[in-house]
Design a protein around this motif. Sequence first.
Motif, PDB file in Angstrom:
ATOM      1  N   ASP A 170       0.859  -1.192   0.000  1.00 54.90           N
ATOM      2  CA  ASP A 170       0.000   0.000   0.000  1.00 54.90           C
ATOM      3  C   ASP A 170       0.891   1.237   0.000  1.00 54.90           C
ATOM      4  OD1 ASP A 170      -1.808   2.026   0.328  1.00 54.90           O
ATOM      5  OD2 ASP A 170      -2.863   1.129   2.039  1.00 54.90           O
ATOM      6  N   LEU A 171       1.058   1.857  -1.169  1.00 52.33           N
ATOM      7  CA  LEU A 171       1.982   2.990  -1.311  1.00 52.33           C
ATOM      8  C   LEU A 171       1.541   4.213  -0.523  1.00 52.33           C
ATOM      9  CD1 LEU A 171       2.874   2.748  -5.127  1.00 52.33           C
ATOM     10  CD2 LEU A 171       4.123   1.822  -3.164  1.00 52.33           C
ATOM     11  N   GLN A 172       0.300   4.206  -0.055  1.00 54.61           N
ATOM     12  CA  GLN A 172      -0.190   5.354   0.723  1.00 54.61           C
ATOM     13  C   GLN A 172       0.216   5.274   2.191  1.00 54.61           C
ATOM     14  OE1 GLN A 172      -1.622   8.007  -0.783  1.00 54.61           O
ATOM     15  NE2 GLN A 172      -1.144   6.837  -2.626  1.00 54.61           N
ATOM     16  N   LYS A 173       0.798   4.145   2.615  1.00 48.70           N
ATOM     17  CA  LYS A 173       1.156   3.970   4.018  1.00 48.70           C
ATOM     18  C   LYS A 173       2.665   4.058   4.216  1.00 48.70           C
ATOM     19  CE  LYS A 173      -2.809   1.104   5.358  1.00 48.70           C
ATOM     20  NZ  LYS A 173      -3.225  -0.213   5.893  1.00 48.70           N
ATOM     21  N   TRP A 174       3.065   4.714   5.297  1.00 50.90           N
ATOM     22  CA  TRP A 174       4.468   4.833   5.676  1.00 50.90           C
ATOM     23  C   TRP A 174       4.642   4.349   7.114  1.00 50.90           C
ATOM     24  CZ3 TRP A 174       8.568   6.790   2.689  1.00 50.90           C
ATOM     25  CH2 TRP A 174       8.203   7.323   1.452  1.00 50.90           C
ATOM     26  N   LYS A 197       3.555   3.461  13.322  1.00 54.44           N
ATOM     27  CA  LYS A 197       2.903   3.970  12.122  1.00 54.44           C
ATOM     28  C   LYS A 197       3.240   5.452  11.951  1.00 54.44           C
ATOM     29  CE  LYS A 197      -1.721   4.187  10.057  1.00 54.44           C
ATOM     30  NZ  LYS A 197      -3.166   3.984  10.325  1.00 54.44           N
ATOM     31  N   ALA A 198       3.567   5.841  10.707  1.00 49.57           N
ATOM     32  CA  ALA A 198       3.909   7.239  10.436  1.00 49.57           C
ATOM     33  C   ALA A 198       2.674   8.006   9.978  1.00 49.57           C
ATOM     34  CB  ALA A 198       5.001   7.320   9.377  1.00 49.57           C
ATOM     35  N   ASN A 199       2.753   9.323  10.087  1.00 46.83           N
ATOM     36  CA  ASN A 199       1.646  10.190   9.688  1.00 46.83           C
ATOM     37  C   ASN A 199       1.718  10.427   8.183  1.00 46.83           C
ATOM     38  OD1 ASN A 199      -0.111  12.391   9.198  1.00 46.83           O
ATOM     39  ND2 ASN A 199       0.055  13.017  11.336  1.00 46.83           N
ATOM     40  N   THR A 200       0.878   9.712   7.441  1.00 52.86           N
ATOM     41  CA  THR A 200       0.918   9.777   5.978  1.00 52.86           C
ATOM     42  C   THR A 200       0.660  11.185   5.459  1.00 52.86           C
ATOM     43  OG1 THR A 200       0.232   7.470   5.748  1.00 52.86           O
ATOM     44  CG2 THR A 200      -0.127   8.895   3.850  1.00 52.86           C
ATOM     45  N   ALA A 201      -0.300  11.885   6.057  1.00 57.23           N
ATOM     46  CA  ALA A 201      -0.630  13.244   5.600  1.00 57.23           C
ATOM     47  C   ALA A 201       0.575  14.170   5.741  1.00 57.23           C
ATOM     48  CB  ALA A 201      -1.810  13.796   6.384  1.00 57.23           C
ATOM     49  N   LEU A 218       5.748  13.774  12.517  1.00 58.95           N
ATOM     50  CA  LEU A 218       5.899  12.626  11.624  1.00 58.95           C
ATOM     51  C   LEU A 218       5.245  11.360  12.163  1.00 58.95           C
ATOM     52  CD1 LEU A 218       9.603  13.212  10.549  1.00 58.95           C
ATOM     53  CD2 LEU A 218       7.601  13.400   9.072  1.00 58.95           C
ATOM     54  N   LYS A 219       5.000  11.320  13.467  1.00 60.11           N
ATOM     55  CA  LYS A 219       4.321  10.165  14.046  1.00 60.11           C
ATOM     56  C   LYS A 219       2.839  10.204  13.687  1.00 60.11           C
ATOM     57  CE  LYS A 219       7.228   9.789  18.210  1.00 60.11           C
ATOM     58  NZ  LYS A 219       7.234   9.956  19.682  1.00 60.11           N
ATOM     59  N   ASP A 220       2.252   9.016  13.475  1.00 58.74           N
ATOM     60  CA  ASP A 220       0.801   8.942  13.327  1.00 58.74           C
ATOM     61  C   ASP A 220       0.211   9.005  14.727  1.00 58.74           C
ATOM     62  OD1 ASP A 220      -1.825   8.478  12.877  1.00 58.74           O
ATOM     63  OD2 ASP A 220      -1.580   6.608  11.782  1.00 58.74           O
TER      64      ASP A 220
END
Length: 480
Positions: free
Chosen positions: A232-236, A245-249, A338-340
């Motif tokens: 899933d390229l939308q997830k980091w 989990k990173a903050n994708t936005a 940067l953190k989700d």
Amino acid sequence: PFGLNTPSLKIILSMDNGETKGVRVGDDHPMGNKVYLARLNGSRVLTAGVTRNRLDREVHDLRDKTILDFKTPQITKVELIRNGKTLSLEKNEESWEVSEEKITAEGNESEITNLLNTIQAARIEQFIEEQPEQLTSYGLNNSKLTVKLTTSQKNEPITLFIGKKSAHGFYAKTPLKENIFVINQSLFDTLNNRELVDFLNKSLVDFNDDDLVKVTLRMDDGSVDLIRDKKDLQKWTMVKPVNMKANTATINSLLFDLKNVRIVEFITTHTKNSKTFNFEQPEKEINLTYKNGKTWALKLGNQTSSQDHYFAQRSDDETVFTLQKSSVESIFRSLHDLKDRTVLEFDDDVAREIQIHDSKQTFILKKSTNKWNLTLPEPSKSIQSFIGKDILWTLNSIEFESVFAKDPGNTVTGLTNPKVSVKLLDGKSTILTHLLIGNPVTKLPEVHYLKIAENSNIYTMKKRFLDEILSNLKKLKEKL
């Protein structure tokens, strides 16, 4: 009286069949913007809406005054040879490359195209000598400025030699013709005064987001490694300094800003490790890794004397440049950002019941088809259905400010008897999540303690999320 008996100007047209036609041009008409005419062998006096000046042309007017004949898209290389030094602008498959002496860097396509268009549009100012016996007096035997354009159509470059200054510009010639002509001062300045830095690409970096697999940020508080999910390229995912989990936005915003950063000024093309710049121990650094294995890096050195800019250098060239402080801040996001920091994860469509307790009374909303109805403290179908949607939206958007691995204790947090308790249940009355909101943090009244019943961590969140929940409770109470 019309100036046609002995006209000073005749225009004669020779036809394919040997016949000649034409006109005798007389005086200008006294009313202006007209001239008296007569056919070559005619006696009738005519007038036409044209002035004599438009018909009377010299050899110079009718000659082709193109200096260099070429089509801009076909040019693959430009060489400006000045005082023995060559500034080269060369086109490869994807972009332009500029080089001079030992320096090579990416070129600015727009600036190079503007240069070519200027050369193409330039015209000869004056023709001096058709078959000169010597070139020395014009400074063309060993010109100090030479322009060479290589096209995709020919191996031999199109060349212009520029010599000494004349009364109307500068003497010049091409190898294809013997004659010497004059170019204007403006064209000379364009060719002589432009330097390597004028053609460098001011876009910091260009890339396709989907080609990135890793982003590394090195800042004052350490290194942050962000890895893209292969499926899933939308997830980091953040793998350093903590695995979470990173903050994708935030990452998408960072990458967008990175591609839109523009270089303010190119400082030098030589000094690599000067103490002025401090690239040996850079203040900040960002590294991009692409799926083809290639990498790109930006090193951020010292601030300039004005404090509004930073010295910087890219991994793909030695050129030193400056970036605005605001651009730097948009790239180097904090570990916190940067953190989700999303606290809850649930599907709005699965949630069929909301239970809210505010320490005084309990409210229960149940969803029937697509409409939310109040069932406790008393049934009511008159509530606005969007209240249920608003509560779910608020819960979905809650982000923590900090997290405690160890519980500070109920005296501090107030989570045993919380100010607000929110439960979400599905259609089978199974609890999806249970949120507890406690006391404000000491000395930080705009931040409250927060806990998820199924999680041992204690969080803090901004008071505005609590205010939004209480605002919806107030609307429910007004309906009772």
